[in-house]
Design an enzyme around this catalytic site. Structure first.
Site, mmCIF file in Angstrom:
data_model
loop_
_atom_site.group_PDB
_atom_site.id
_atom_site.type_symbol
_atom_site.label_atom_id
_atom_site.label_comp_id
_atom_site.label_asym_id
_atom_site.label_seq_id
_atom_site.Cartn_x
_atom_site.Cartn_y
_atom_site.Cartn_z
ATOM 1 N N ARG A 1 0.955 -1.186 0.032
ATOM 2 C CA ARG A 1 0.180 0.146 -0.132
ATOM 3 C C ARG A 1 0.836 1.157 -0.034
ATOM 4 O O ARG A 1 1.035 2.012 -1.033
ATOM 5 C CB ARG A 1 -1.031 0.064 1.330
ATOM 6 C CG ARG A 1 -2.203 1.155 1.229
ATOM 7 C CD ARG A 1 -1.782 2.399 1.417
ATOM 8 N NE ARG A 1 -0.902 2.463 2.816
ATOM 9 C CZ ARG A 1 -0.480 3.787 3.223
ATOM 10 N NH1 ARG A 1 -0.360 4.957 2.341
ATOM 11 N NH2 ARG A 1 0.010 3.533 4.472
ATOM 12 N N ASP A 2 1.681 1.581 1.014
ATOM 13 C CA ASP A 2 2.465 2.845 1.130
ATOM 14 C C ASP A 2 3.392 2.743 -0.094
ATOM 15 O O ASP A 2 3.521 3.946 -0.479
ATOM 16 C CB ASP A 2 2.897 2.833 2.532
ATOM 17 C CG ASP A 2 3.348 4.277 2.889
ATOM 18 O OD1 ASP A 2 3.531 5.002 2.205
ATOM 19 O OD2 ASP A 2 3.597 4.562 4.226
ATOM 20 N N HIS B 1 4.427 4.334 13.073
ATOM 21 C CA HIS B 1 4.695 4.068 11.473
ATOM 22 C C HIS B 1 5.570 5.118 11.034
ATOM 23 O O HIS B 1 5.550 6.276 11.130
ATOM 24 C CB HIS B 1 3.313 4.511 10.639
ATOM 25 C CG HIS B 1 3.331 4.496 8.989
ATOM 26 N ND1 HIS B 1 2.923 3.523 8.578
ATOM 27 C CD2 HIS B 1 3.976 5.367 8.372
ATOM 28 C CE1 HIS B 1 3.148 3.702 7.185
ATOM 29 N NE2 HIS B 1 3.712 4.766 7.096
ATOM 30 N N HIS C 1 9.144 6.730 9.158
ATOM 31 C CA HIS C 1 9.723 6.789 7.844
ATOM 32 C C HIS C 1 11.318 7.175 8.157
ATOM 33 O O HIS C 1 11.554 7.538 8.929
ATOM 34 C CB HIS C 1 9.195 8.062 6.874
ATOM 35 C CG HIS C 1 7.929 7.605 6.385
ATOM 36 N ND1 HIS C 1 7.402 8.156 5.022
ATOM 37 C CD2 HIS C 1 6.885 7.005 6.657
ATOM 38 C CE1 HIS C 1 6.382 7.578 5.008
ATOM 39 N NE2 HIS C 1 6.143 6.618 5.689
ATOM 40 N N CYS D 1 5.032 9.657 0.912
ATOM 41 C CA CYS D 1 3.715 10.109 0.736
ATOM 42 C C CYS D 1 3.679 11.087 -0.306
ATOM 43 O O CYS D 1 4.357 12.125 -0.272
ATOM 44 C CB CYS D 1 3.266 10.976 2.213
ATOM 45 S SG CYS D 1 1.767 11.884 2.230
ATOM 46 N N ASN E 1 9.787 4.495 3.606
ATOM 47 C CA ASN E 1 9.388 4.004 4.891
ATOM 48 C C ASN E 1 10.561 3.332 5.498
ATOM 49 O O ASN E 1 11.429 3.002 4.959
ATOM 50 C CB ASN E 1 8.358 2.959 4.690
ATOM 51 C CG ASN E 1 6.861 3.439 4.329
ATOM 52 O OD1 ASN E 1 6.137 3.974 5.389
ATOM 53 N ND2 ASN E 1 6.316 3.618 3.294
HETATM 54 ZN ZN ZN Z 1 4.148 5.670 5.326
#
Ligand code: ZN
Length: 322
Positions: A21-22, A215, A217, A248, A257
């Site tokens: 996803r990310d 979460h 980065h 993002c 990430n």
């Molecule tokens: Zn992220």
């Protein structure tokens, strides 16, 4: 429904893989569906127990996610794996619930500027969106978990500093609105370990077991240090992305990430179980590269390889001979 996470020790961590996803939403190329399936299969084979498989957004906004339902359904064929999806709003939540996922994660920005730029909603409007999603979930799939991910919790490229009181207020408001947990995201890679420890300590004091994932980065190289600081504050669930894919798209300059391979190496080397086989995890980079041949992958452990005499946490705790 099968319980996704069996009993874990209080020391062990859950590493939630968010690359599909990310990671994928931040790259320009679109990974073909069969490659996504092969990548997810390789992650599961490595022992990954929770995967954020897609974002349920309109295909015209993110063509990389047009196959979200199909990918989710494939991931659901793996018993015992918690299948997560990101949902930006009620409409996305409805689609994700119909696809049958186990867990929804809804990003809610602590920075008013980021919230307006990203979803054109105020934070108060986003809390109402969480409430609407929780209500829909209660109605059609009450066993599904809902997590609010407080994004830009450690700073914002648009507005700069984000008040810590605002972050805690928003995390509490999301839980009151029906989220099962609120986690904190360093969307823009601005966090430092002291700040991470302080904010997660406050979050856990305020929300207890409803305090969610870290979460982080790696934008400025502090991803692992920030994860360790969160661990010391009591956090046991960490988002990470294979090959450090991600960032993002709405926060300029925010790339990368925390690398799953490096995070697993750190915890296992410390004797903290992740349930993930590092050699197999490294092998999961192959299907990722096959599906995104022009995308650079990151990670120090993949470059250096496993050290001589490498022993994962589980083998040491079981007292196996080296
Ligand atoms: Zn992220």
């Amino acid at each position: 429904m099968q319980e996704p996470h069996p009993q874990r020790s209080t020391e062990a961590v859950l590493i939630s893989e968010v690359g599909p996803r990310d990671g994928l939403q931040s790259v320009k190329a679109t990974m073909p569906t069969h490659h996504k399936r092969a990548w997810i299969d390789a992650l599961v084979a490595a022992g990954v127990q929770e995967i954020e498989v897609a974002s349920f957004v309109p295909a015209r906004l993110l063509p990389q996610m047009a196959d979200a339902a199909e990918v989710a359904r494939h991931a659901l064929t793996h018993p015992g794996v918690c299948v997560m999806a990101l949902v930006p709003n009620l409409k996305g939540a409805e689609a994700a619930l119909h696809a049958g996922v186990h867990k929804l994660t809804m990003p809610v920005s602590a920075s008013e500027a980021h919230s307006l730029a990203n979803v054109r909603k105020t934070r108060e409007q986003m809390i109402e969106e969480v409430r609407a999603i929780a209500r829909l979930r209660d109605e059609i799939a009450p066993t599904v978990k809902l997590e609010a991910g407080i994004s830009t919790a450690f700073g914002c490229t648009l507005q700069g500093a984000v008040a810590e009181d605002d972050v805690i207020w928003l995390a509490e408001a999301c839980v009151k609105a029906g989220a099962d947990e609120s986690g904190l995201s360093d969307t823009t890679g601005m966090a430092n370990p002291a700040q991470v420890k302080r904010l997660f300590t406050r979050l856990r004091r305020s929300l207890g077991s409803q305090a969610g994932a870290a979460h982080m980065h790696n934008t400025r190289g502090l991803g692992l240090a920030n994860c360790l600081a969160a661990y010391e504050a009591g956090v046991r669930t960490f988002d990470a992305s294979l090959g450090g894919l991600g960032g993002c798209p709405y926060a300029p300059g925010a790339s990368g990430n925390v690398v799953t391979e490096d995070l697993v190496f750190m915890f296992e080397a410390m004797g903290i179980e992740t349930g993930i086989d590092l050699a197999r995890l490294l092998a999961a980079r192959l299907p990722l590269s096959a599906g995104l041949p022009h995308e650079p992958l990151y990670g120090m452990t993949p470059e250096a390889g496993l050290p001589k005499g490498w022993q994962p946490a589980s083998s040491r705790q079981a007292g196996l001979p080296s």
